[in-house]
Motif scaffolding. Structure first.
Motif, PDB file in Angstrom:
ATOM      1  N   UNK A  79       1.178  -1.384  -0.561  1.00  0.00           N
ATOM      2  CA  UNK A  79      -0.072  -0.032   0.253  1.00  0.00           C
ATOM      3  C   UNK A  79       1.219   1.507  -0.155  1.00  0.00           C
ATOM      4  N   UNK A  80       0.155   2.128  -0.132  1.00  0.00           N
ATOM      5  CA  UNK A  80       0.684   3.610  -0.664  1.00  0.00           C
ATOM      6  C   UNK A  80       1.616   4.085   1.359  1.00  0.00           C
ATOM      7  N   UNK A  81       0.660   3.716   2.245  1.00  0.00           N
ATOM      8  CA  UNK A  81       1.066   3.952   3.300  1.00  0.00           C
ATOM      9  C   UNK A  81       2.676   3.324   4.132  1.00  0.00           C
ATOM     10  N   UNK A 126      22.180  17.128  -3.161  1.00  0.00           N
ATOM     11  CA  UNK A 126      20.868  16.364  -3.764  1.00  0.00           C
ATOM     12  C   UNK A 126      20.252  14.935  -3.376  1.00  0.00           C
ATOM     13  N   UNK A 127      19.051  15.627  -2.818  1.00  0.00           N
ATOM     14  CA  UNK A 127      18.599  14.021  -2.363  1.00  0.00           C
ATOM     15  C   UNK A 127      17.252  13.635  -3.592  1.00  0.00           C
ATOM     16  N   UNK A 128      18.083  12.794  -4.599  1.00  0.00           N
ATOM     17  CA  UNK A 128      17.383  11.796  -5.186  1.00  0.00           C
ATOM     18  C   UNK A 128      16.589  10.731  -5.274  1.00  0.00           C
ATOM     19  N   UNK A 129      15.140  10.531  -5.439  1.00  0.00           N
ATOM     20  CA  UNK A 129      13.918   9.604  -4.082  1.00  0.00           C
ATOM     21  C   UNK A 129      12.953   8.747  -5.152  1.00  0.00           C
ATOM     22  N   UNK A 130      12.509   8.410  -4.295  1.00  0.00           N
ATOM     23  CA  UNK A 130      10.749   8.051  -5.286  1.00  0.00           C
ATOM     24  C   UNK A 130       9.812   8.941  -4.900  1.00  0.00           C
ATOM     25  N   UNK A 131       8.986   9.080  -4.554  1.00  0.00           N
ATOM     26  CA  UNK A 131       7.687  10.121  -4.850  1.00  0.00           C
ATOM     27  C   UNK A 131       6.680   8.536  -3.617  1.00  0.00           C
ATOM     28  N   UNK A 132       6.045   9.069  -2.706  1.00  0.00           N
ATOM     29  CA  UNK A 132       5.349   7.912  -2.073  1.00  0.00           C
ATOM     30  C   UNK A 132       4.539   7.531  -2.725  1.00  0.00           C
ATOM     31  N   UNK A 133       4.370   6.207  -3.566  1.00  0.00           N
ATOM     32  CA  UNK A 133       3.106   5.484  -4.259  1.00  0.00           C
ATOM     33  C   UNK A 133       2.411   4.543  -3.989  1.00  0.00           C
ATOM     34  N   UNK A 134       1.878   3.615  -4.145  1.00  0.00           N
ATOM     35  CA  UNK A 134       1.066   2.595  -4.079  1.00  0.00           C
ATOM     36  C   UNK A 134       2.173   1.406  -4.990  1.00  0.00           C
ATOM     37  N   UNK A 135       2.270   0.088  -4.134  1.00  0.00           N
ATOM     38  CA  UNK A 135       3.140  -1.044  -5.350  1.00  0.00           C
ATOM     39  C   UNK A 135       2.317  -1.207  -6.497  1.00  0.00           C
ATOM     40  N   UNK A 136       3.645  -0.975  -7.514  1.00  0.00           N
ATOM     41  CA  UNK A 136       3.057  -1.603  -8.689  1.00  0.00           C
ATOM     42  C   UNK A 136       1.826  -2.324  -9.305  1.00  0.00           C
ATOM     43  N   UNK A 137       1.965  -3.295  -7.920  1.00  0.00           N
ATOM     44  CA  UNK A 137       0.660  -4.561  -8.295  1.00  0.00           C
ATOM     45  C   UNK A 137      -0.461  -4.446  -6.836  1.00  0.00           C
ATOM     46  N   UNK A 138      -0.437  -3.107  -6.824  1.00  0.00           N
ATOM     47  CA  UNK A 138      -1.340  -3.058  -4.970  1.00  0.00           C
ATOM     48  C   UNK A 138      -3.136  -3.167  -6.119  1.00  0.00           C
ATOM     49  N   UNK A 139      -3.949  -3.726  -5.523  1.00  0.00           N
ATOM     50  CA  UNK A 139      -5.142  -3.647  -5.802  1.00  0.00           C
ATOM     51  C   UNK A 139      -5.646  -1.759  -6.123  1.00  0.00           C
ATOM     52  N   UNK A 140      -5.754  -1.534  -4.716  1.00  0.00           N
ATOM     53  CA  UNK A 140      -5.526  -0.101  -4.984  1.00  0.00           C
ATOM     54  C   UNK A 140      -4.731   1.270  -4.870  1.00  0.00           C
TER      55      UNK A 140
END
Ligand code: 5MM
Length: 346
Positions: A194-196, A224-238
């Protein structure tokens, strides 16, 4: 050596370089290692020869107008040693257009000893000797990527701490040798989390990296910081929408980042070109009061349509450059919160 003749001392301060890379512009990540670029070329049916890699990168770097939106390009070791058709080093081609050349200095992911599938990044050995050479080849910033999977009990504190050490010592060496370090801890999108869960993994990872950077005396205004956005997992249903991604990303960064950091440049991590731009736009709209610049350092999300347009054919140079310029322009709009999906069709 007098200060006047010392390239490190006479170079613009690292603070200036760091700002130039993220203030109103973004970064093109063109530092695919040999294995990764082969995968990208396989998708368009092009053989990954040294000449094809050189020629593709020359097409990207000479796209007219990208300098308005792209402040820096991350190169791979092979690329920083290659020349354009007219004999100019590719790093020089960028520099003469006002685009700052950078270099990927990590040596890739290895299994983390004693772990169940987690990774550590290699590349510290010999780095103090490699950095001055890269500087003499024109690099003014560097990049080092570590990765973290999200899942049952993952990432572990062991993986987070081991990689925080590697990132921070790399950064300390870069500052000492006159290159801006881009610290890139990436929480991977792979999986059904999940995104959480992404939020928690990103917060723990960034907190450890910034604690260790402070311990290793790395000045935050010079990195500088290069990082991910906070996102849902690629296979998450929601799947969280852009507004939620933006809110969670800003909240997470606000929990752990120091105000003195000049900027965060997001990676695209497997998001589509349009999604990466839409998320960046929402982040800038939501984060207008954040103390850091919020920009991009995309690989796939800047290159995917350019690669498809090129297809390895010299005659497709124009369409490939147009495709790159379009992504650069739309991400430039996203930095201002002015991107709209309709702009994709214009
Ligand atoms: C361009 O890809 C970079 C190199 O990856 P490898 O070392 O695996 O060949 C990569 O570090 C990239 O800079 C980041 O992952 C961001 O790229 P994306 O495609 O996620 O925006």
């Amino acid at each position: 050596m007098s200060e006047q003749n010392d390239p490190v001392a006479s170079a613009p301060a690292l603070e200036e370089t760091a700002l130039a890379l993220c203030d109103g512009k973004g970064i093109l990540a063109a530092d695919e290692s040999s294995g990764t670029i082969k995968k990208r070329f396989d998708q368009i049916g092009v053989e990954s020869t040294e000449e094809n890699r050189r020629s593709y990168r020359e097409i990207l770097f000479t796209a007219e107008g990208i300098e308005e939106f792209i402040g820096g390009v991350i190169l791979f070791d092979e690329t920083i040693r290659q020349q354009a058709g007219d004999g100019t080093p590719l790093a020089g081609v960028l520099a003469r257009r006002g685009i700052i050349p950078g270099i990927k200095v990590d040596k890739g992911l290895k299994d983390l000893a004693g772990s169940k599938g987690e990774k550590i990044t290699e590349g510290l050995d010999g780095l103090a000797e490699r950095l001055p050479e890269y500087r003499s080849l024109g690099a003014r910033f560097a990049k080092f990527r570590t990765v973290y999977s999200v899942g049952d009990g993952l990432p572990t504190d062991y993986c987070i701490e081991a990689n925080a050490h590697v990132q921070s010592y790399y950064a300390a060496l870069c500052v000492e040798h006159g290159l801006v370090p881009i610290v890139e801890p990436e929480v991977l999108m792979d999986g059904g989390h999940s995104i959480r869960q992404c939020y928690d993994a990103t917060r723990r990872t960034l907190a450890a990296v910034f604690d260790r950077l402070a311990l290793y005396r790395v000045p935050f205004p010079q990195i500088l910081l290069k990082t991910n956005m906070v996102v849902s997992g690629a296979d998450a249903a929601v799947q969280a929408d852009e507004a939620e991604v933006a809110r969670m990303t800003i909240d997470c960064l606000s929990e752990v980042l120091p105000d003195e950091l000049p900027g965060v440049v997001f990676l695209s991590g497997g998001l589509s070109e349009q999604q990466a731009t839409a998320n960046l736009n929402a982040i800038n709209a939501a984060g207008s009061v954040a103390p850091w610049h919020l920009s991009f350092s995309y690989g796939r999300a800047l290159q995917a349509s350019a690669l498809r347009a090129w297809k390895g054919q010299p005659g497709n140079r124009g369409p490939a450059q147009e495709a790159l310029l379009k992504r650069a322009r739309l991400n430039g709009a996203a930095l201002l919160g002015e991107y709209r999906p309709e702009m994709e069709e214009q």
